[in-house]
Design an enzyme around this catalytic site. Structure first.
Site, mmCIF file in Angstrom:
data_model
loop_
_atom_site.group_PDB
_atom_site.id
_atom_site.type_symbol
_atom_site.label_atom_id
_atom_site.label_comp_id
_atom_site.label_asym_id
_atom_site.label_seq_id
_atom_site.Cartn_x
_atom_site.Cartn_y
_atom_site.Cartn_z
ATOM 1 N N CYS A 1 0.978 -1.135 0.129
ATOM 2 C CA CYS A 1 -0.039 0.024 -0.006
ATOM 3 C C CYS A 1 0.889 1.373 -0.008
ATOM 4 O O CYS A 1 1.509 1.443 -0.910
ATOM 5 C CB CYS A 1 -1.001 0.026 1.219
ATOM 6 S SG CYS A 1 -2.360 1.080 1.211
ATOM 7 N N GLU B 1 3.111 2.084 2.692
ATOM 8 C CA GLU B 1 4.227 1.791 3.658
ATOM 9 C C GLU B 1 5.564 1.948 2.940
ATOM 10 O O GLU B 1 5.725 1.250 1.926
ATOM 11 C CB GLU B 1 4.051 0.523 4.583
ATOM 12 C CG GLU B 1 3.768 -0.768 3.751
ATOM 13 C CD GLU B 1 2.514 -0.992 3.077
ATOM 14 O OE1 GLU B 1 1.687 -0.191 3.430
ATOM 15 O OE2 GLU B 1 2.622 -1.684 2.367
#
Length: 789
Positions: free
Chosen positions: A434, A436
């Site tokens: 995602c 991160e």
């Protein structure tokens, strides 16, 4: 039918039209293997031998027209199960077969096989069972109340990304290096040498396993070629065989072999153990470019061939739905998507200069044509990138299916440097599943679960009592009606926050030890710098860098709640705390005036309003500082990121109404986005509010924005969106992504789903079919503010 060539049109059609289903092949092979070998060898060796056994005995699949080969299970959209992690009950299998959303077909008779052959061995032995048996009642109460989630409840640590190791070396080379490391062990003076030897031996066996897998595909392709009557397909099958003769045993020599090498590695990682979020290829354009450039010079490659091969790989990703999730794990991530993520553009990791090249545009073109859920595609935008690259990415994003997302190269490098990485390693940084951020090929950056910050405030407003489970689940910090000032309420909230974070991390410590002891990942360790050098597993802190993340959810909701109480109760004296609590308990029914005041006449985050934004920064810093820098049991450092997947819907569903006017059971805010409808001053005000938090002190932040197609039409629309991205990134924002769709279209799609089977929307750090989303999530996307310039 979408596709650059007839081949990729046909392959894509198979991928999108096949119903996802479950295979017990891996579970049965593993169960029989464990019955025979468990307890006879050290655990890392056991896990490597199990991986090798699977690669030796699993069914192979080469689809009609395929040029890149390998599937996670027996064919497209077929997923294996991982009973060592989560042994699905008979009830689980019935539910996943019959549920309306994200359902997996269970083959006739497999439920009985699961009950008779798999469950009797694994019940009580799976990591899920170990975790739930090891948690305190305090942890279980908070988990049941939706205070936080736990990623490893049904899956294994993941969120890691490839660097360029295996484009320069084959697995025979890796095995030789591992054997040399074994020879250098000092069994007399190094008190950990025995454990290191077992780990290194396991890594060597894992190299054998992936080599065997490639050799089997070479033989299988030749077997099919011998039976093939179509001369062209026969030649293609022999070409596939010749590629598999080279990779993964040896380093790739061609563009096609480089793609095949990555895909074999991807299948290896995702079938060794079910990592939370699939392995990702990282800066694939950077890694493929030397192969492409060399072959173009030789006359053996051109744009058309490279594009077709890229689309073949693209379809392979889409063939791999995430293995089935049930219960809370499904609610926190309700999607088929396995979150493999490309990082395209940005900088050259070796020179630090502009990294955009011809393969970057091939990837953008494939992304645009394929319009598939997987892989999740992003572009890294650097100050050094040409405007043409950004505009091409915006042009694709404007088409309204949620890809690509946009990431700030300079900001994410600074994130990694702030977290202790060298500049050289930070240049290999980017996102995984995602938003991160991690250091590709060098870091284990493990997401441990979501934190429901708005509900922690709800506990504060109820003196630690949870009205969803009707239990006192947290400490008593006082009756809010007795608080004489906003500062007293704020202090009580931060005491509750600290208490819940401590419970979460206490549980994380136990879970981390369980995975380090029982579930090493020797193949992943081969791929990650530091594991060979330290002699430690990826799951035991062996990587060069180790980070544990807690994902903070609902910053927009909690900001507006605190702003509401501070402004209306303590400063403007519009109503009392007692009246506000009564209104919340009544879901604002009968308290319409209070609802109107808190909803429409109170300072809100997302409008470049200093009153609300100062509260946001205060909350952000307090949450961050209570997590960031704490140590895990295997030596990792804790960090936060700000993302929800679908968890903001689940978190809202276990909450009462909120002080900002949010109604009972409605979603909290996603990522760092403002509350739906609260951001009324346009997109530039949104990014100015969001930029006031220090993104570089996090591990990633997610910002959703929604536009109507007409508001960003034409060349002017592309220019406006490009300028918005550049401006936000100059303010050191981390990430931004767009839904470009009319509200009326989404409402019609809810009513007439059969007419919108191909409608894809951006959810959080991923895109999904609108029809695959439960109604609460559909409503949340519909209700997001429609921006315009």
């Amino acid at each position: 039918m979408r596709g650059y060539t007839e081949r990729t049109k046909q392959l894509r059609q198979v991928s999108v039209s096949t119903q996802p289903s479950v295979s017990l092949e891996r579970a049965l092979l593993e169960t029989e293997f464990y019955k025979k070998y468990f307890g006879t060898v050290e655990t890392p060796v056991l896990r490597a031998m199990n991986f090798k056994n699977y690669m030796e005995n699993r069914k192979l699949y080469i689809g009609e027209g395929e040029l890149i080969v390998g599937e996670k299970s027996e064919g497209p959209q077929v997923v294996p199960t991982f009973p060592e992690l989560c042994a699905h009950t008979v009830e689980d299998m019935t539910v996943m077969n019959e549920r309306k959303y994200i359902n997996f077909k269970v083959n006739e008779g497999d439920t009985e096989i699961q009950a008779e052959k798999v469950l009797p061995y694994w019940q009580g032995k799976s990591t899920r069972d170990k975790i739930l048996a090891s948690m305190t009642q305090e942890w279980k109460d908070c988990y049941a109340a939706g205070m936080f989630t736990e990623f490893m409840e049904q899956r294994a640590p993941g969120h890691t990304v490839a660097d360029d190791k295996f484009y320069h070396k084959g697995f025979l080379d890796f095995k030789k290096e591992i054997e040399e490391a074994i020879e250098k062990l000092d069994l007399l003076n190094d008190l950990e040498a025995y454990d290191k030897k077992a780990q290194l031996e396991a890594m060597a066996i894992s190299c054998d396993a992936i080599i065997i897998y490639g050799q089997r595909y070479a033989a299988y392709a030749r077997e099919l070629a011998a039976k093939e009557t179509n001369p062209q397909r026969k030649e293609e099958l022999l070409w596939i065989a010749s590629n598999c003769d080279v990779v993964p045993a040896h380093k790739p020599e061609t563009y096609a072999q480089a793609l095949q090498m990555y895909w074999f590695v991807h299948i290896g990682v995702t079938t060794e153990v079910n990592t939370w979020d699939a392995f990702s290829p990282g800066k694939l354009d950077q890694y493929l470019y030397p192969f492409y450039k060399n072959e173009v010079a030789q006359g053996t490659m051109d744009y058309d061939k490279a594009r077709e091969l890229m689309e073949c790989l693209w379809i392979k990703f889409n063939n791999q739905p995430a293995p089935p999730k049930v219960g809370i794990t499904l609610k926190e991530s309700g999607t088929y998507t396995d979150f493999a993520n490309f990082n395209t553009g940005g900088i050259d990791p070796y020179t630090g200069e502009d990294g955009v090249n011809e393969v970057s545009y091939i990837i953008l073109d494939a992304m645009d044509e394929m319009r598939l859920l997987q892989p999740s595609s992003n572009v890294q935008i650097s100050e050094k990138n040409p405007e043409e690259f950004l505009r091409r990415a915006v042009e694709i994003s404007r088409k309204g299916w949620g890809q690509p997302a946009f990431y700030n190269t300079e900001e994410l490098i600074q994130e990694l440097i702030n977290a202790g990485k060298t500049l050289e390693d930070a240049r290999f940084g980017g996102s995984s599943g995602c938003v991160e951020t991690g250091c590709h090929g060098r870091e284990a950056y493990v997401l441990t679960g979501y934190l429901n910050v708005p509900k922690i405030f709800e506990l504060t407003m109820n003196n630690g009592f949870d009205k969803y489970t009707n239990k006192q689940i947290s400490i008593k910090t006082g009756n809010p009606e007795d608080f004489k000032s906003y500062e007293e309420l704020r202090d009580a909230f931060y005491k509750q926050l600290q208490h819940i974070i401590n419970i979460k991390i206490t549980g994380n410590n136990v879970i981390e030890k369980i995975f380090a002891k029982y579930m090493p990942s020797p193949f992943m360790s081969v791929l990650t710098t530091g594991c060979k050098e330290s002699g430690k597993d990826y799951n035991a802190g062996g990587s060069k860098y180790n980070t544990r993340y807690i994902q903070v959810v609902g910053i927009g909701t909690i900001t507006d709640c605190l702003s509401s109480v501070k402004y209306n109760v303590y400063e403007q004296n519009r109503f009392t705390m007692k009246e506000l609590l009564a209104a919340i308990d009544a879901d604002f029914k009968g308290y319409e005036m209070i609802h109107n005041l808190v909803l429409n006449h109170t300072p809100k985050y997302g409008n470049d309003d200093e009153y609300a934004d100062e509260i946001m920064v205060d909350v952000f810093e307090n949450v961050r500082d209570r997590i960031k820098g704490r140590k895990s049991v295997c030596g990792a450092s804790y960090q936060i990121d700000m993302l929800p997947t679908t968890c903001h819907v689940y978190f809202g569903s276990v909450m009462t109404a909120s002080a900002n006017g949010r109604l009972k059971e409605k979603p909290v805010t996603d990522g760092i986005s403002p509350e739906k409808g609260a951001d009324r001053n346009g997109p530039t005000a949104v990014i100015k509010s969001c930029a006031k938090m220090d993104h570089t002190s996090t591990g990633g932040t997610l910002l959703n924005q929604k536009f109507t197609p007409s508001s960003i039409a034409g060349e002017e629309g592309i220019s406006n969106v490009s300028a918005l991205i550049r401006a936000y990134f100059q303010m050191m924002g981390h990430h931004i992504q767009f839904n470009v769709v009319d509200r009326s279209t989404l409402l019609d799609a809810q009513k007439n789903p059969d007419e919108y089977k191909d409608l894809i929307v951006r959810v959080a750090g991923y895109s999904d079919n609108f029809n695959n989303l439960e109604k609460a999530l559909q409503d949340e996307i519909i209700d997001r503010t429609e921006q315009s310039f």
